[in-house]
Design a protein around this motif. Structure first.
Motif, PDB file in Angstrom:
ATOM      1  N   ALA A  73     -16.542 -29.830  26.279  1.00  0.00           N
ATOM      2  CA  ALA A  73     -15.415 -30.172  27.269  1.00  0.00           C
ATOM      3  C   ALA A  73     -15.782 -30.226  28.708  1.00  0.00           C
ATOM      4  O   ALA A  73     -15.664 -31.044  29.373  1.00  0.00           O
ATOM      5  CB  ALA A  73     -14.059 -29.727  26.781  1.00  0.00           C
ATOM      6  N   SER A  74     -16.355 -28.961  28.991  1.00  0.00           N
ATOM      7  CA  SER A  74     -16.701 -28.754  30.381  1.00  0.00           C
ATOM      8  C   SER A  74     -17.708 -29.922  30.803  1.00  0.00           C
ATOM      9  O   SER A  74     -17.543 -30.427  32.134  1.00  0.00           O
ATOM     10  CB  SER A  74     -17.276 -27.537  30.521  1.00  0.00           C
ATOM     11  OG  SER A  74     -16.459 -26.456  30.255  1.00  0.00           O
ATOM     12  N   GLU A  75     -18.659 -30.350  30.078  1.00  0.00           N
ATOM     13  CA  GLU A  75     -19.712 -31.435  30.320  1.00  0.00           C
ATOM     14  C   GLU A  75     -18.758 -32.664  30.687  1.00  0.00           C
ATOM     15  O   GLU A  75     -19.308 -33.447  31.393  1.00  0.00           O
ATOM     16  CB  GLU A  75     -20.644 -31.535  29.254  1.00  0.00           C
ATOM     17  CG  GLU A  75     -22.193 -32.187  30.048  1.00  0.00           C
ATOM     18  CD  GLU A  75     -22.741 -31.616  30.822  1.00  0.00           C
ATOM     19  OE1 GLU A  75     -23.462 -32.210  31.543  1.00  0.00           O
ATOM     20  OE2 GLU A  75     -22.727 -30.308  30.839  1.00  0.00           O
ATOM     21  N   VAL A  76     -17.757 -33.019  29.725  1.00  0.00           N
ATOM     22  CA  VAL A  76     -17.100 -34.222  29.931  1.00  0.00           C
ATOM     23  C   VAL A  76     -16.466 -34.283  31.408  1.00  0.00           C
ATOM     24  O   VAL A  76     -16.377 -35.250  31.954  1.00  0.00           O
ATOM     25  CB  VAL A  76     -15.978 -34.381  28.781  1.00  0.00           C
ATOM     26  CG1 VAL A  76     -15.159 -35.663  29.153  1.00  0.00           C
ATOM     27  CG2 VAL A  76     -16.898 -34.566  27.358  1.00  0.00           C
ATOM     28  N   VAL A 201      -9.094 -34.753  28.000  1.00  0.00           N
ATOM     29  CA  VAL A 201     -10.298 -34.147  27.503  1.00  0.00           C
ATOM     30  C   VAL A 201      -9.876 -33.431  26.303  1.00  0.00           C
ATOM     31  O   VAL A 201      -9.124 -32.760  26.078  1.00  0.00           O
ATOM     32  CB  VAL A 201     -10.729 -33.096  28.464  1.00  0.00           C
ATOM     33  CG1 VAL A 201     -12.000 -32.346  28.204  1.00  0.00           C
ATOM     34  CG2 VAL A 201     -11.134 -33.671  29.851  1.00  0.00           C
ATOM     35  N   LYS A 202     -10.776 -33.467  25.096  1.00  0.00           N
ATOM     36  CA  LYS A 202     -10.832 -32.960  24.001  1.00  0.00           C
ATOM     37  C   LYS A 202     -12.180 -32.433  23.368  1.00  0.00           C
ATOM     38  O   LYS A 202     -13.090 -32.867  23.809  1.00  0.00           O
ATOM     39  CB  LYS A 202     -10.073 -33.948  23.100  1.00  0.00           C
ATOM     40  CG  LYS A 202      -8.945 -34.313  23.341  1.00  0.00           C
ATOM     41  CD  LYS A 202      -7.944 -35.335  22.215  1.00  0.00           C
ATOM     42  CE  LYS A 202      -7.409 -34.266  21.337  1.00  0.00           C
ATOM     43  NZ  LYS A 202      -6.549 -35.090  20.727  1.00  0.00           N
ATOM     44  N   ALA A 209     -14.911 -24.524  14.867  1.00  0.00           N
ATOM     45  CA  ALA A 209     -15.703 -23.362  15.414  1.00  0.00           C
ATOM     46  C   ALA A 209     -17.095 -23.485  15.284  1.00  0.00           C
ATOM     47  O   ALA A 209     -18.059 -23.129  14.616  1.00  0.00           O
ATOM     48  CB  ALA A 209     -15.499 -22.321  14.143  1.00  0.00           C
ATOM     49  N   LEU A 210     -17.475 -24.323  16.414  1.00  0.00           N
ATOM     50  CA  LEU A 210     -18.782 -24.940  16.716  1.00  0.00           C
ATOM     51  C   LEU A 210     -19.204 -24.739  17.915  1.00  0.00           C
ATOM     52  O   LEU A 210     -19.831 -25.644  18.913  1.00  0.00           O
ATOM     53  CB  LEU A 210     -18.830 -26.609  16.642  1.00  0.00           C
ATOM     54  CG  LEU A 210     -18.663 -26.943  15.129  1.00  0.00           C
ATOM     55  CD1 LEU A 210     -18.409 -28.563  15.004  1.00  0.00           C
ATOM     56  CD2 LEU A 210     -19.558 -26.691  13.944  1.00  0.00           C
ATOM     57  N   PRO A 211     -19.127 -23.310  18.479  1.00  0.00           N
ATOM     58  CA  PRO A 211     -19.730 -23.149  19.657  1.00  0.00           C
ATOM     59  C   PRO A 211     -21.168 -23.266  19.999  1.00  0.00           C
ATOM     60  O   PRO A 211     -21.566 -23.633  21.283  1.00  0.00           O
ATOM     61  CB  PRO A 211     -19.663 -21.567  19.763  1.00  0.00           C
ATOM     62  CG  PRO A 211     -19.536 -21.162  18.683  1.00  0.00           C
ATOM     63  CD  PRO A 211     -18.813 -22.255  17.568  1.00  0.00           C
ATOM     64  N   GLY A 212     -22.013 -23.393  19.016  1.00  0.00           N
ATOM     65  CA  GLY A 212     -23.470 -23.393  19.269  1.00  0.00           C
ATOM     66  C   GLY A 212     -23.832 -24.976  18.842  1.00  0.00           C
ATOM     67  O   GLY A 212     -24.879 -25.403  19.257  1.00  0.00           O
ATOM     68  N   ILE A 213     -22.819 -25.818  18.526  1.00  0.00           N
ATOM     69  CA  ILE A 213     -23.003 -27.390  18.487  1.00  0.00           C
ATOM     70  C   ILE A 213     -21.846 -27.957  19.294  1.00  0.00           C
ATOM     71  O   ILE A 213     -20.945 -28.514  19.102  1.00  0.00           O
ATOM     72  CB  ILE A 213     -22.855 -27.910  17.244  1.00  0.00           C
ATOM     73  CG1 ILE A 213     -24.025 -27.236  16.098  1.00  0.00           C
ATOM     74  CG2 ILE A 213     -23.315 -29.346  16.958  1.00  0.00           C
ATOM     75  CD1 ILE A 213     -23.713 -27.573  14.594  1.00  0.00           C
ATOM     76  N   ARG A 214     -22.195 -28.122  20.656  1.00  0.00           N
ATOM     77  CA  ARG A 214     -21.152 -28.232  21.700  1.00  0.00           C
ATOM     78  C   ARG A 214     -21.155 -29.698  21.544  1.00  0.00           C
ATOM     79  O   ARG A 214     -21.832 -30.632  21.750  1.00  0.00           O
ATOM     80  CB  ARG A 214     -21.607 -27.768  22.994  1.00  0.00           C
ATOM     81  CG  ARG A 214     -21.760 -26.483  23.265  1.00  0.00           C
ATOM     82  CD  ARG A 214     -21.749 -26.067  24.454  1.00  0.00           C
ATOM     83  NE  ARG A 214     -20.873 -26.426  25.393  1.00  0.00           N
ATOM     84  CZ  ARG A 214     -19.592 -25.803  25.619  1.00  0.00           C
ATOM     85  NH1 ARG A 214     -19.359 -24.813  24.886  1.00  0.00           N
ATOM     86  NH2 ARG A 214     -18.657 -26.153  26.450  1.00  0.00           N
ATOM     87  N   LEU A 215     -19.644 -30.229  21.441  1.00  0.00           N
ATOM     88  CA  LEU A 215     -19.640 -31.665  21.300  1.00  0.00           C
ATOM     89  C   LEU A 215     -17.930 -32.038  21.980  1.00  0.00           C
ATOM     90  O   LEU A 215     -17.003 -31.338  21.220  1.00  0.00           O
ATOM     91  CB  LEU A 215     -19.269 -32.156  19.893  1.00  0.00           C
ATOM     92  CG  LEU A 215     -19.154 -33.550  19.631  1.00  0.00           C
ATOM     93  CD1 LEU A 215     -20.107 -34.440  20.579  1.00  0.00           C
ATOM     94  CD2 LEU A 215     -19.453 -33.814  18.277  1.00  0.00           C
ATOM     95  N   GLY A 216     -17.813 -32.376  22.989  1.00  0.00           N
ATOM     96  CA  GLY A 216     -16.596 -32.757  23.483  1.00  0.00           C
ATOM     97  C   GLY A 216     -16.346 -34.298  23.991  1.00  0.00           C
ATOM     98  O   GLY A 216     -17.413 -34.903  23.811  1.00  0.00           O
ATOM     99  N   VAL A 240     -27.727 -33.600  15.387  1.00  0.00           N
ATOM    100  CA  VAL A 240     -26.749 -32.537  14.718  1.00  0.00           C
ATOM    101  C   VAL A 240     -25.636 -32.541  15.290  1.00  0.00           C
ATOM    102  O   VAL A 240     -24.664 -32.484  14.607  1.00  0.00           O
ATOM    103  CB  VAL A 240     -27.369 -31.247  15.032  1.00  0.00           C
ATOM    104  CG1 VAL A 240     -26.613 -30.145  14.365  1.00  0.00           C
ATOM    105  CG2 VAL A 240     -28.916 -31.023  14.431  1.00  0.00           C
ATOM    106  N   ALA A 241     -25.157 -32.920  16.542  1.00  0.00           N
ATOM    107  CA  ALA A 241     -23.794 -33.001  17.023  1.00  0.00           C
ATOM    108  C   ALA A 241     -23.128 -34.034  16.512  1.00  0.00           C
ATOM    109  O   ALA A 241     -22.121 -34.124  16.266  1.00  0.00           O
ATOM    110  CB  ALA A 241     -23.881 -32.585  18.466  1.00  0.00           C
ATOM    111  N   GLN A 242     -23.906 -35.194  16.626  1.00  0.00           N
ATOM    112  CA  GLN A 242     -23.216 -36.518  16.281  1.00  0.00           C
ATOM    113  C   GLN A 242     -22.870 -36.253  14.778  1.00  0.00           C
ATOM    114  O   GLN A 242     -21.609 -36.843  14.355  1.00  0.00           O
ATOM    115  CB  GLN A 242     -24.372 -37.551  16.483  1.00  0.00           C
ATOM    116  CG  GLN A 242     -24.516 -38.053  17.739  1.00  0.00           C
ATOM    117  CD  GLN A 242     -25.559 -39.201  17.798  1.00  0.00           C
ATOM    118  OE1 GLN A 242     -25.405 -40.025  17.075  1.00  0.00           O
ATOM    119  NE2 GLN A 242     -26.496 -39.201  18.881  1.00  0.00           N
TER     120      GLN A 242
END
Length: 343
Positions: A73-76, A201-202, A209-216, A240-242
């Motif tokens: 989300a921060s990157e978005v 933003v979502k 619970a995916l802190p290591g696979i960041r996806l926003g 992986v995130a996709q």
């Protein structure tokens, strides 16, 4: 001061109550999809495969061209600001600190709207809207408020959005934790016909619970700004995130179950905190905000737990804390520690 995500030693040795992750963990279908993404990652990624955007659009009932995906989300938010290049932003305080970091990157000025503890840190609509002037380019809101846990209804949000439209300011609305609220569908501002001045933003990070696979991802009907974001930012999301993200969009039942179980555990935890003499605790979604005397953060680490010390947030002083609702066993350990602290 140690905050969540800043020290791997404490993260690996403490029960982490500082990060707003779903205590139910990663659904097995999402885990399997992430593993399949590792195999698929052996080939070169296509920059705009479109698959993830299409699945999110179906999940959110919007158009695929109105979805922008990124690594968290921060990157978005950072991507939006890089495209928009605002000069002045209005932000409630206390609030989510990642907004401030993103604004500093584009050298945008910040006007703070300070909420009051005597008013439970609630934003007063009329007063807030009076600060949305022609000089403001972007307005930030988080629903529920983080860390204050204030939950805003659609009437409030529509009032703020109307004022933003009048002065041509974008409303950046963070709904990353709204999924943990029962009846979130009635509170969300996501709509296929939403205002062009609304940018939502979502993320999948917290719920799944995916802190290591960041996806926003961001949702906005303003095609001009969405096209500009894609031109300005190299939009590559890992395979992986996709794969994990697409699997998340099939887990509506998991989201509903999570909201229900989190609500039950949150109410129990609030009740137990009151028994310990922590009578000012408030909770929404999967987190609780409360005050106590300074020093609790260090005390908790010594007892194998990590809370979110909020004293470094604009508008707050020492003695403000946020905790995440975790499993009953972990919450009981938290209460045992707090019982010692209260003596």
């Amino acid at each position: 001061m140690l905050q969540h995500g800043e020290n791997l030693f404490f993260q690996n040795t403490c029960i982490d109550f500082s990060a707003n992750m779903n205590f139910l963990g990663i659904p097995e279908p999402v885990m399997q999809a992430a593993r399949s993404g590792l195999v698929a990652a052996m080939r070169f990624l296509q920059e705009h495969e479109g698959t993830l955007e299409e699945h999110i659009a179906q999940w959110e009932r919007v158009q695929p061209q109105h979805v922008f995906c990124s690594n968290g989300a921060s990157e978005v938010v950072t991507s939006f600001l890089a495209a928009k290049k605002p000069r002045q932003a209005l932000i409630p305080a206390p609030g989510f600190e990642e907004y401030i970091r993103a604004l500093s990157i584009v050298k945008c000025g910040i006007t703070y709207y300070y909420t009051k503890e005597s008013e439970d840190f609630c934003i007063q609509a009329e007063d807030f809207c009076s600060q949305i002037t022609d000089e403001i380019d972007v307005v930030f809101l988080c629903n529920p408020g983080n860390p204050t846990t204030v939950l805003y209804d659609k009437s409030f949000l529509e009032t703020v959005l109307q004022k933003c439209e009048e002065v041509h300011a974008f409303l950046i609305l963070d709904e990353c934790l709204l999924g943990f609220v029962e009846g979130a569908e009635q509170l969300s501002m996501v709509s296929e016909h939403a205002s062009e001045w609304l940018f939502i933003v979502k993320a999948f990070t917290n719920m799944f619970a995916l802190p290591g696979i960041r996806l926003g991802y961001g949702i906005c009907t303003n095609q001009e700004i969405m096209d500009q974001m894609r031109k300005t930012v190299l939009q590559i999301v890992s395979k992986v995130a996709q794969c994990a993200g697409i699997a998340c969009t099939k887990e509506q039942e998991f989201v509903h179950r999570s909201a229900k179980e989190v609500a039950q555990e949150r109410q129990w935890l609030l009740s137990e905190l009151e028994k310990l003499g922590i009578t000012n605790a408030k909770g929404q979604a999967n987190f609780i905000f409360f005050t106590s005397r300074p020093g609790l953060h260090a005390f908790s680490i010594m007892h194998g737990m990590m809370l979110r010390d909020c004293s470094n947030l604009e508008g707050l002083s020492q003695g403000y804390y946020r905790i995440t609702v975790r499993s009953r066993e972990e919450n009981e350990k938290l209460l045992e520690m707090l019982g010692e602290w209260q003596k």
